[in-house]
Write a protein that holds these residues in place. Sequence first.
Motif, PDB file in Angstrom:
ATOM      1  N   HIS A   1       0.542  -1.503  -0.209  1.00 31.75           N
ATOM      2  CA  HIS A   1      -0.362  -0.144   0.034  1.00 31.75           C
ATOM      3  C   HIS A   1       0.908   0.983  -0.511  1.00 31.75           C
ATOM      4  O   HIS A   1       0.462   1.901  -0.672  1.00 31.75           O
ATOM      5  N   HIS A   2       1.363   1.861   0.612  1.00 34.45           N
ATOM      6  CA  HIS A   2       2.520   2.534   0.837  1.00 34.45           C
ATOM      7  C   HIS A   2       3.700   2.936  -0.348  1.00 34.45           C
ATOM      8  O   HIS A   2       4.089   3.814  -1.166  1.00 34.45           O
ATOM      9  N   ALA A   3       4.051   1.559  -0.914  1.00 35.98           N
ATOM     10  CA  ALA A   3       4.992   1.684  -1.987  1.00 35.98           C
ATOM     11  C   ALA A   3       4.102   2.135  -3.360  1.00 35.98           C
ATOM     12  O   ALA A   3       4.536   3.032  -3.837  1.00 35.98           O
ATOM     13  N   LYS A   4       2.297   1.778  -3.488  1.00 27.42           N
ATOM     14  CA  LYS A   4       2.368   2.028  -4.277  1.00 27.42           C
ATOM     15  C   LYS A   4       2.116   4.262  -4.323  1.00 27.42           C
ATOM     16  O   LYS A   4       2.289   4.426  -5.351  1.00 27.42           O
ATOM     17  N   ASN A   5       2.105   4.351  -2.782  1.00 24.68           N
ATOM     18  CA  ASN A   5       1.890   5.839  -2.938  1.00 24.68           C
ATOM     19  C   ASN A   5       2.443   6.324  -2.897  1.00 24.68           C
ATOM     20  O   ASN A   5       2.535   7.947  -3.157  1.00 24.68           O
ATOM     21  N   ASP A   6       3.769   5.675  -2.182  1.00 22.30           N
ATOM     22  CA  ASP A   6       5.118   6.681  -2.489  1.00 22.30           C
ATOM     23  C   ASP A   6       5.977   6.724  -4.049  1.00 22.30           C
ATOM     24  O   ASP A   6       6.780   7.733  -4.297  1.00 22.30           O
ATOM     25  N   SER A   7       5.358   5.794  -4.570  1.00 24.95           N
ATOM     26  CA  SER A   7       5.449   5.374  -6.442  1.00 24.95           C
ATOM     27  C   SER A   7       5.373   7.141  -7.257  1.00 24.95           C
ATOM     28  O   SER A   7       5.814   7.707  -7.458  1.00 24.95           O
ATOM     29  N   THR A   8       4.619   7.664  -6.104  1.00 23.33           N
ATOM     30  CA  THR A   8       4.284   8.968  -7.485  1.00 23.33           C
ATOM     31  C   THR A   8       4.936  10.144  -6.878  1.00 23.33           C
ATOM     32  O   THR A   8       5.273  10.792  -8.814  1.00 23.33           O
ATOM     33  N   GLU A   9       5.525  10.374  -5.946  1.00 21.07           N
ATOM     34  CA  GLU A   9       7.118  11.415  -5.981  1.00 21.07           C
ATOM     35  C   GLU A   9       8.136  11.401  -7.325  1.00 21.07           C
ATOM     36  O   GLU A   9       8.369  12.110  -7.245  1.00 21.07           O
ATOM     37  N   PHE A  10       8.266  10.183  -8.062  1.00 21.37           N
ATOM     38  CA  PHE A  10       8.427  10.081  -8.776  1.00 21.37           C
ATOM     39  C   PHE A  10       8.595   9.977 -10.091  1.00 21.37           C
ATOM     40  O   PHE A  10       9.082   9.393 -11.636  1.00 21.37           O
ATOM     41  N   GLN A  11       6.914   9.727 -10.620  1.00 20.52           N
ATOM     42  CA  GLN A  11       5.915  10.377 -11.454  1.00 20.52           C
ATOM     43  C   GLN A  11       7.178  11.609 -12.551  1.00 20.52           C
ATOM     44  O   GLN A  11       7.720  12.948 -11.498  1.00 20.52           O
ATOM     45  N   PRO A  12       7.133  11.184 -13.760  1.00 23.31           N
ATOM     46  CA  PRO A  12       7.293  12.071 -14.191  1.00 23.31           C
ATOM     47  C   PRO A  12       6.558  13.705 -13.919  1.00 23.31           C
ATOM     48  O   PRO A  12       7.585  14.736 -14.198  1.00 23.31           O
ATOM     49  N   SER A  13       5.607  13.925 -13.910  1.00 27.41           N
ATOM     50  CA  SER A  13       4.659  15.327 -13.352  1.00 27.41           C
ATOM     51  C   SER A  13       5.341  15.582 -11.999  1.00 27.41           C
ATOM     52  O   SER A  13       5.445  17.094 -12.125  1.00 27.41           O
ATOM     53  N   SER A  14       5.997  15.097 -11.318  1.00 29.59           N
ATOM     54  CA  SER A  14       5.944  15.113 -10.001  1.00 29.59           C
ATOM     55  C   SER A  14       8.044  15.899 -10.196  1.00 29.59           C
ATOM     56  O   SER A  14       8.611  16.659  -9.719  1.00 29.59           O
ATOM     57  N   VAL A  15       8.066  15.253 -10.669  1.00 33.68           N
ATOM     58  CA  VAL A  15       9.639  14.982 -11.691  1.00 33.68           C
ATOM     59  C   VAL A  15       9.863  16.839 -11.772  1.00 33.68           C
ATOM     60  O   VAL A  15      10.766  17.472 -11.759  1.00 33.68           O
ATOM     61  N   GLN A  16       9.597  16.768 -13.281  1.00 29.26           N
ATOM     62  CA  GLN A  16       9.069  17.533 -14.008  1.00 29.26           C
ATOM     63  C   GLN A  16       8.538  19.494 -13.092  1.00 29.26           C
ATOM     64  O   GLN A  16       9.307  20.548 -13.310  1.00 29.26           O
ATOM     65  N   ALA A  17       8.109  19.258 -12.108  1.00 30.87           N
ATOM     66  CA  ALA A  17       7.311  19.871 -11.255  1.00 30.87           C
ATOM     67  C   ALA A  17       8.923  20.644  -9.701  1.00 30.87           C
ATOM     68  O   ALA A  17       9.462  22.444 -10.158  1.00 30.87           O
ATOM     69  N   LYS A  18       9.282  19.484  -9.913  1.00 30.59           N
ATOM     70  CA  LYS A  18      10.463  19.906  -9.261  1.00 30.59           C
ATOM     71  C   LYS A  18      11.322  20.760  -9.985  1.00 30.59           C
ATOM     72  O   LYS A  18      12.429  21.508  -9.358  1.00 30.59           O
ATOM     73  N   TRP A  19      11.736  19.791 -11.274  1.00 33.40           N
ATOM     74  CA  TRP A  19      12.534  21.114 -12.636  1.00 33.40           C
ATOM     75  C   TRP A  19      12.026  22.584 -12.207  1.00 33.40           C
ATOM     76  O   TRP A  19      12.670  23.227 -12.242  1.00 33.40           O
ATOM     77  N   VAL A  20      10.524  22.552 -12.709  1.00 26.48           N
ATOM     78  CA  VAL A  20      10.649  23.895 -13.155  1.00 26.48           C
ATOM     79  C   VAL A  20      10.875  24.609 -11.374  1.00 26.48           C
ATOM     80  O   VAL A  20      10.925  25.878 -11.841  1.00 26.48           O
ATOM     81  N   GLN A  21      10.617  24.439 -10.635  1.00 24.32           N
ATOM     82  CA  GLN A  21      10.638  25.221  -9.596  1.00 24.32           C
ATOM     83  C   GLN A  21      11.957  25.452  -9.535  1.00 24.32           C
ATOM     84  O   GLN A  21      12.220  26.479  -8.993  1.00 24.32           O
ATOM     85  N   LEU A  22      13.647  24.388  -9.565  1.00 24.78           N
ATOM     86  CA  LEU A  22      14.709  24.953  -8.828  1.00 24.78           C
ATOM     87  C   LEU A  22      15.342  25.878 -10.244  1.00 24.78           C
ATOM     88  O   LEU A  22      15.072  27.245  -9.984  1.00 24.78           O
ATOM     89  N   LEU A  23      15.075  25.610 -11.361  1.00 25.51           N
ATOM     90  CA  LEU A  23      14.475  26.854 -12.237  1.00 25.51           C
ATOM     91  C   LEU A  23      13.955  27.682 -12.010  1.00 25.51           C
ATOM     92  O   LEU A  23      14.779  29.695 -11.904  1.00 25.51           O
ATOM     93  N   GLU A  24      13.048  27.890 -11.646  1.00 28.34           N
ATOM     94  CA  GLU A  24      12.350  29.403 -11.434  1.00 28.34           C
ATOM     95  C   GLU A  24      13.151  29.929 -10.556  1.00 28.34           C
ATOM     96  O   GLU A  24      13.198  30.797 -10.231  1.00 28.34           O
ATOM     97  N   PHE A  25      13.761  29.195  -9.323  1.00 30.93           N
ATOM     98  CA  PHE A  25      14.356  29.634  -8.382  1.00 30.93           C
ATOM     99  C   PHE A  25      15.787  30.297  -8.123  1.00 30.93           C
ATOM    100  O   PHE A  25      16.259  31.348  -8.215  1.00 30.93           O
ATOM    101  N   ILE A  26      16.545  29.517  -9.255  1.00 31.25           N
ATOM    102  CA  ILE A  26      18.120  30.511 -10.264  1.00 31.25           C
ATOM    103  C   ILE A  26      18.230  31.556 -10.507  1.00 31.25           C
ATOM    104  O   ILE A  26      18.726  32.050 -10.810  1.00 31.25           O
ATOM    105  N   ASN A  27      16.698  31.035 -11.330  1.00 29.77           N
ATOM    106  CA  ASN A  27      15.517  32.852 -12.480  1.00 29.77           C
ATOM    107  C   ASN A  27      15.945  33.748 -11.821  1.00 29.77           C
ATOM    108  O   ASN A  27      15.786  35.363 -11.923  1.00 29.77           O
ATOM    109  N   GLN A  28      15.369  33.955 -10.312  1.00 32.24           N
ATOM    110  CA  GLN A  28      15.242  35.378  -9.956  1.00 32.24           C
ATOM    111  C   GLN A  28      16.306  35.663  -9.584  1.00 32.24           C
ATOM    112  O   GLN A  28      17.515  35.920  -8.866  1.00 32.24           O
TER     113      GLN A  28
END
Length: 107
Positions: free
Chosen positions: A80-107
């Motif tokens: 049950h937990h493995a299924k829920n925890d795997s979402t952190e590494f889904q493409p949409s989650s990873v993409q959001a983290k990259w966008v957040q990092l790039l926005e932070f760098i460009n400030q």
Amino acid sequence: YLKQAAFFVMTSRFEGLPMVLLEAMAYSLPIISFDCETGPREIVQNGVNGYLVSCFDLNSMAAQINKLVESSSLRMTFTHHAKNDSTEFQPSSVQAKWVQLLEFINQ
């Protein structure tokens, strides 16, 4: 093979980001892994979605494997937990983290 497995064991001594653990989690598999210097502890929450075992401690590795073999309820809890925890590494989650990092760098 992952579809048919009850859990996944990784005995690597060295890892970066272990893709095989992410694949196992995508199949909702509980994981037992050596806690090598990098990688597994970023994916496995000890006692929640699997077990992290001190590196090269073969007795502890065998004990954790036996726990999962003998307890279907523990496997189901970890699944049950493995299924829920795997979402952190889904493409949409990873993409959001990259966008957040790039926005932070460009400030």
